[in-house]
Design an enzyme around this catalytic site. Structure first.
Site, short mmCIF file in Angstrom:
data_model
loop_
_atom_site.label_atom_id
_atom_site.label_comp_id
_atom_site.label_asym_id
_atom_site.label_seq_id
_atom_site.Cartn_x
_atom_site.Cartn_y
_atom_site.Cartn_z
N HIS A 18 1.60 1.60 -3.40
CA HIS A 18 0.56 2.47 -3.93
C HIS A 18 1.01 3.92 -3.92
CE1 HIS A 18 -2.99 -0.53 -3.24
NE2 HIS A 18 -1.92 -1.10 -3.77
N ASP A 45 0.87 -1.18 0.00
CA ASP A 45 0.00 0.00 0.00
C ASP A 45 0.91 1.22 0.00
OD1 ASP A 45 -2.29 1.73 0.28
OD2 ASP A 45 -3.35 0.08 1.22
#
Length: 759
Positions: free
Chosen positions: A284, A260
């Site tokens: 991410h 993430d």
């Protein structure tokens, strides 16, 4: 694209220039380690130490060599050396099998030579997190909660030590995302973190809600040993490196393999710098948000990301990085703003999207994308993207895609893109893009998505590519929250002939259909300008204005059972008030839950509606009477001889308080003698109380905080025994109907606690 500000609506735009493809597997930057495999740098140096106080004591954290829990040893060391001390972990494996709060630290340096291991048993972790009293963060409850002033935690220079071992691999293998802990919250003013290593965290890493924090040489390994970034199998969901919600925070030096965000800058963050980093596996990216969940008003200001490499080819695989490097996420239907954010000097290696802005973020675990009945969105302004270079990969999503369509899908997204701007009309100003050199995986020029119907006349001819339609329809957006609203507030009128004003409580006349309580005074409505204080929250404090906004997530969240509220919410709220005010004793004497129910009668304690008349809950006489009523008789004289206050703690529950918000009058604009009307409150079964009704005065200056969320609360001063003109004594306040509230907005629900506060 021209490198100037664009009045953007809903479109995808980017230039696509030529850059040779980057090849080879990623390696750790040379300047992160020395030739011994250690972190470089001088041992225990702290160039950003904010404290000039000496450390007068040293505590060594004891270690149970039988593999048992070391939590008690850790707590004992931090208790003994809580102030002006050095706390040293030995170079051994410590077991922290119990969530820990290390609070009240002052001028403490932690030398983290060893490793800390969380339990490997998933059930044990879930059970512990379910009952711990550790303060929750935005996303989860941390295993370690640390607060204080002038606190440093410095890991070992050796790469094998200074580790937090989360044992998250087993969680990922099972796809278990229930009752996961965040690793740590570092809620410190003047803090320093250096050379810390996070190995296989269960989920989120470090949460930084404090102020004046410097981080150096941070390492994260959240890459699964048996999975890839393109499959859900063993995917390390939500393994953020840092969640930043504090102010004046710098991260200098980061190396991580994340599933993430490497860096997530979230609600409340201001003055953030994150520089000199590397993000691998399926990061991410470096993100702003997500903001605006549940329609909440949330903000981020002044952020710089500089000199980062975003690399998808982790462990030599032909894999790509999931999300864009420069990412902004806002929940569908959110509000608030993100302002003055720059991403600069970014190298991309096989990423899915170079730059991504979306205001349609949602939780795919909860079902399909929710509707946006209020047609609202988080405002975006002064976003700048400078000097991006590198390549795109072959997959536009990753293993977090567990819905159909994927949570990050936008119409027309069929391959990796250089830039996606997924914005609503009238919500973005001054977004600039310059020196963008991104190639497709094949070496060809990248293409982009762009809705030509949203472009200004002639803009298509200057973009350098043919725009492709993104969306077939657009939502009509409301205007951003105004700086001021004009609303009708209700004020008290003095009864004729000097008669004392009174009003009956818990007795309602319903014959007139209005459900009004018997009283002997009139009220009047006046059009009043109410100022939205968003962006100026820090200027208004208890002692200068009589009220103060605070950002603090409550551990208790149900608010349906009075006994549970008293048992759970009262104690945490008392500690919060002590932390904000410096008080030594806080005693709550009641609470009220208010729910807006149009057409229903407010005829009992369990049916309270928002109060729609300007008032102050206590007078001087009733405040002193409260001390006598609620404190032991033997304590009263001593307590009344010192400063004391009555403070209300007001918090929205369930969702943002956009419907019937709370208006507060700045004490500096109040005439205490002429603006107040003492009103006797007549109860059926006890002595009368007394409150102040507020009479209209055009000099009064009324304020409100638009869209207060359940993660926020406001302290309202109702009385202060200091009345020499140096501090605010009380705050007139009232609920009011905001004429700009969109139709369909969830009806207000709130709780207020009333506290006697002693010093």
């Amino acid at each position: 694209m021209k490198s100037r500000g664009l009045p953007l609506t809903v479109f995808f735009c980017v230039t696509a220039a030529i850059l040779p493809a980057c090849a080879g597997n990623p390696v750790l930057p040379d300047d992160h380690f020395n030739d011994k495999g250690d972190f470089g740098g001088e041992h225990w140096s702290w160039p950003h130490d904010h404290s000039n106080k000496p450390h007068i004591k040293t505590c060594i954290v004891k270690h149970n060599r039988n593999g048992k829990d070391d939590s008690d040893n850790i707590l004992a060391a931090f208790k003994e050396c809580q102030t002006n001390s050095i706390i040293e972990f030995q170079q051994v494996e410590y077991n922290a099998f119990t969530p820990i709060t290390l609070g009240g630290l002052n001028n403490v340096q932690v030398r983290f030579n060893g490793n800390l291991n969380l339990p490997q048993d998933i059930g044990a972790v879930q059970s512990a997190i379910n009952i711990t009293k550790n303060q929750p963060s935005t996303y989860a409850t941390p295993w370690f909660y640390i607060d204080g002033t002038d606190v440093s935690i410095i890991g070992s220079n050796h790469f094998q030590w200074g580790r937090f071992n989360g044992h998250g691999q087993h969680w990922w293998d099972l796809g278990n995302r229930t009752l996961r802990p965040q690793l740590a919250t570092f809620n410190v003013t003047n803090g320093f973190l250096k050379n810390l290593k996070v190995i296989k965290p269960v989920a989120w890493g470090w949460n930084l809600p404090g102020r004046n924090i410097h981080v150096e040489n941070h390492y994260v390994d959240a890459a699964p040993t048996n999975g890839t970034r393109d499959t859900t199998t063993s995917f390390p969901f939500n393994t953020d490196g840092f969640n930043l919600s504090g102010q004046n925070i710098t991260i200098d030096g980061y190396y991580g393999h994340n599933g993430d965000d490497c860096i997530s800058v979230i609600n409340g963050a201001k003055d953030i710098v994150a520089k000199n980093g590397y993000c691998g596996f399926s990061s991410h990216g470096l993100s702003i948000g997500s903001l605006g969940k549940g329609g909440a008003y949330q903000t981020v200001q002044n952020v710089l990301f500089k000199n980062w490499t975003m690399d998808g080819a982790v462990y030599g695989a032909r894999a790509t990085s999931y999300h864009p490097f420069g990412q902004f996420k806002s929940w569908t239907g959110g509000s608030g703003f993100a302002d003055n954010v720059t991403w600069e000097d970014i190298t991309l290696v096989g990423v899915s999207t170079g730059i991504f802005i979306t205001q349609n973020y949602y939780d795919q675990d909860k079902g399909p994308r929710p509707a946006n009945p209020n047609n609202s969105s988080t405002l975006v302004s002064n976003f700048h993207y400078k000097n991006f270079k590198g390549t795109l990969g072959t997959n536009w999503t990753d293993g977090t895609c567990i819905s159909n369509p994927c949570w990050n899908y936008v119409a027309g997204l069929d391959e990796p893109k250089a830039i996606i701007f997924d914005l609503y009309p009238n919500t973005a100003v001054n977004i600039t893009v310059s020196d963008i050199h991104i190639k497709a995986h094949s070496g060809s020029n990248t293409n982009v998505l762009c809705d030509p119907t949203t472009l200004e006349p002639g803009e298509q001819d200057t973009l350098g590519f043919q725009a492709r339609k993104l969306l077939t329809s657009h939502l009509k957006m409301t205007s951003p929250p105004p700086a001021f609203v004009t609303a009708q507030l209700t004020f008290f009128v003095q009864p004729p002939n000097g008669v004392r004003a009174f009003q009956h409580i818990n007795h309602v006349n319903t014959g007139d259909g209005e459900g009004d309580r018997p009283r002997n005074f009139e009220r009047e409505q006046r059009d009043v300008v109410v100022e939205n204080l968003r962006g100026h929250e820090d200027e208004y404090k208890l002692d200068n204005a009589g009220f103060q906004l605070i950002k603090e997530v409550a551990r208790h969240t149900s608010f349906v059972n009075d006994a549970e509220i008293k048992q759970e919410y009262y104690p945490e709220s008392a500690e919060l008030i002590k932390k904000i005010t410096g008080a030594s004793r806080v005693v709550f004497f009641d609470h009220t839950i208010r729910r807006h129910r149009p057409g229903e009668v407010d005829d009992g304690p369990d049916r309270r509606q928002p109060v729609s008349q300007a008032h102050v809950d206590q007078t001087k006489a009733s405040s002193i009477a409260r001390v006598h009523r609620h404190l032991p008789p033997e304590d009263v004289d001593a307590l009344l001889s010192r400063r004391f206050q009555i403070i209300n703690l007001w918090r929205p529950i369930k969702h943002a308080a956009i419907d019937w918000p709370l208006a507060l009058c700045d004490w500096k604009s109040v005439d205490p003698k002429n603006d107040t009307l003492p009103v006797a409150l007549v109860y059926p079964n006890r002595e009368p109380g007394e409150t102040y009704g507020i009479k209209y005065n055009p000099a009064q200056r009324w304020k409100y905080f638009y869209g207060m969320s359940p993660e926020e609360a406001v302290l309202i001063k109702c009385f202060d025994s200091i009345q020499d003109g140096t501090v605010a004594v009380f705050t007139p306040h009232t609920g009011f109907k905001d004429p700009t509230t969109p139709a369909g907005t969830p009806l207000r629900e709130s709780i207020e606690l009333r506290a006697l506060v002693f010093y």
